[in-house]
Every structure is written in C-alpha cells, then in structure tokens.
Design a protein around this motif. Structure first.
Motif, short mmCIF file in Angstrom:
data_model
loop_
_atom_site.label_atom_id
_atom_site.label_comp_id
_atom_site.label_asym_id
_atom_site.label_seq_id
_atom_site.Cartn_x
_atom_site.Cartn_y
_atom_site.Cartn_z
N TRP A 25 65.58 95.53 80.32
CA TRP A 25 66.61 94.52 80.57
C TRP A 25 68.02 95.07 80.33
CZ3 TRP A 25 69.85 93.20 76.56
CH2 TRP A 25 69.44 93.58 75.27
N SER A 28 69.56 96.07 83.49
CA SER A 28 69.59 95.12 84.61
C SER A 28 71.04 94.74 84.91
CB SER A 28 68.75 93.89 84.29
OG SER A 28 69.38 93.15 83.28
N ASP A 29 71.27 94.26 86.14
CA ASP A 29 72.64 94.01 86.59
C ASP A 29 73.46 93.10 85.68
OD1 ASP A 29 72.40 95.77 88.60
OD2 ASP A 29 72.08 94.30 90.18
#
Ligand SMILES: C/C(=C\CNc1ncnc2c1ncn2[C@@H]1O[C@H](COP(=O)(O)O)[C@@H](O)[C@H]1O)CO
Length: 242
Positions: A25, A28-29
């Motif tokens: 995570w 993640s973006d």
C-alpha cells in the motif's frame, strides 16, 4: 459513503494496527501523493529565501573544455556578478558549466536534481541542491523561483523546459518572463520553423514568439535578460487569469 458489498470486511485502523500487513500500500497512488507533496514542501522551503534568480538550461551532454561549456560558465559568471542566483538542473554539461561560473564568481549556485536511472548526482559546483523524484514538482521550482530562462543548445530535456515556459506564459499561468536562446546557429532553424510554419499556420500568435529572444554571446544573453527583468519589474501586474 459505502453500502452493501462495498463495505470492507476490515476497517482502515485495523489494517494500520495489524503487524502482519504487507507494505504494498505504501507504493499505491494515493500514498504517492504524500511523497509528491513532500517534494513541493522541501523545494519551497529550500528556495523561499533565494532572492532574484535566473534558470539556465542546456544539454547534459556538453563536454567540459568545449566552447559551449565555456559559454555556460560565462553565463553563470555574468549572472552572479549581477547578483542573480543561477538555477540549473544540477547535472553535467551545460548545467555544470553554469553552476561552475556562478560558484567561482562567488554567486548563489543552485541545482534542482532529478532522480534518473543513470543518476550521476548533483555536480560539484552546486551550493544549494534539492533532489526531486518527479519532473513536474521540479519544473514548478524553476518557474516559481526564476525571473527568466537562458537556454543554451540542448536536446529533448532542454526543449521540454523551453516549451513548458513558453506555454505557461502564453496561457498566462505565469507573468511574462524573458526566454533567451543562446547560439544562433543552433537555434535559428527551430525559430524559423516556429515562425514560418507554426505561426504562419495559426497554431501560435505573433506575441508568443516576441518573448523568445535569440543571441550569440553570454554578454548579450545576460544584458538582454537583466534589462527585460527590470522592465517587467516596473510593469503593473494584471490580475486576469493569474
Ligand atoms: C544524460 C546524462 C545525465 C542526465 N542528468 C541530468 N541531470 C539533471 N538534469 C537533467 C539531466 N538530463 C536532463 N536534464 C534536464 O533536461 C535538460 C537537459 O536535457 P537534454 O536532453 O540534455 O537537453 C537540463 O536543463 C535538465 O534540467 C549524462 O550524459
């Protein structure tokens, strides 16, 4: 709001407290935004008190000891002598030359480095350096902290920086600032094409090219730049679209 099947089985804080969580995570973006934000915070913090500055762009591949390298050094030196900080991409070639000229003249020599697969680090003549992972965060710093761009012969990176500046001025996202291309032989073909094709076919206006100046020497470049900056400083800023 989440309902039905959209409600996750595990809450966010449960995930946070779970020691066995994998760390994917983090990449993640949404979390990348934190990293991007930190680049802006770091850049703004490092450059806030820099004072008047001009950015110098040009090829990362210009070898030391060439006339072009000396031109970069001369531009850096003359800007420093007029008390302008010199901002470059902090890399080799023209960037290094301009930083060297500024540093040796006792001026403020700044490098905004970029993380690249073939990273070489900031050149030795940078006195104030900030390293970026994202081009767009770095580009904001060039535009926000300099009053004009001096552009020596270069490749894709240099053209990208040149045309980004031209676009920001054209769209009034920044106050008009001078762009000086140094090296008539190198730039003339491009400038002629911009006029005879791009402008002639109505893709840009005449005023868009007025902001781009073409010179041959470091003296001409710095003289033109500092005069243009003085003129702009005395203009009353307009509020439209700024
Ligand atoms: C290619 C080589 C090193 C690349 N290192 C760079 N470091 C910092 N900034 C760079 C680098 N390469 C490009 N830039 C930016 O683009 C402009 C130059 O690009 P060009 O394609 O060479 O014209 C420059 O102004 C930088 O801001 C080692 O050979």
């Amino acid at each position: 709001m989440l309902r039905g099947r959209m409600v996750p089985e595990e809450t966010t804080d449960a995930r946070l407290l779970d020691p066995a969580q994998d760390v994917d995570w983090l990449h993640s973006d949404p979390w990348r935004v934190m990293r991007i934000q930190s680049e802006f915070v770091e850049g703004f913090g490092a450059l806030a008190e820099l004072g008047p500055a001009v950015s110098v762009f040009g090829s990362a591949r210009t070898p030391q000891g060439t006339a072009e390298y000396e031109l970069g050094e001369e531009v850096g030196r003359l800007l420093a002598e007029r008390d302008y900080a010199v901002i470059t991409g902090g890399g080799p070639g023209v960037m290094e030359a301009a930083n060297k000229g500024a540093c040796e003249a006792g001026g403020r020599s700044v490098g905004l480095g970029i993380e690249l697969p073939f990273e070489q680090g900031l050149n030795q003549w940078v006195d104030l350096g900030v390293n970026f992972r994202y081009f767009f965060a770095r580009k904001t710093m060039f535009v926000k902290y300099s009053e004009g761009f001096i552009v020596l012969p270069g490749g894709f990176g240099t053209l990208d920086e040149l045309f980004e500046a031209a676009t920001l001025v054209q769209t009034k996202k920044v106050r008009s600032f001078p762009i000086v291309l140094v090296g008539r032989t190198y730039w003339e073909g491009l400038v002629t094409w911009l006029r005879t094709t791009m402008q002639a076919e109505g893709k840009i206006g005449e005023a868009d090219l007025d902001r781009i100046h073409l010179v041959d020497t470091a003296e001409e470049a710095v003289e033109l730049m500092t005069n243009a900056i003085d003129e702009l400083r005395h203009q009353v800023p307009t509020t439209d679209g700024m």
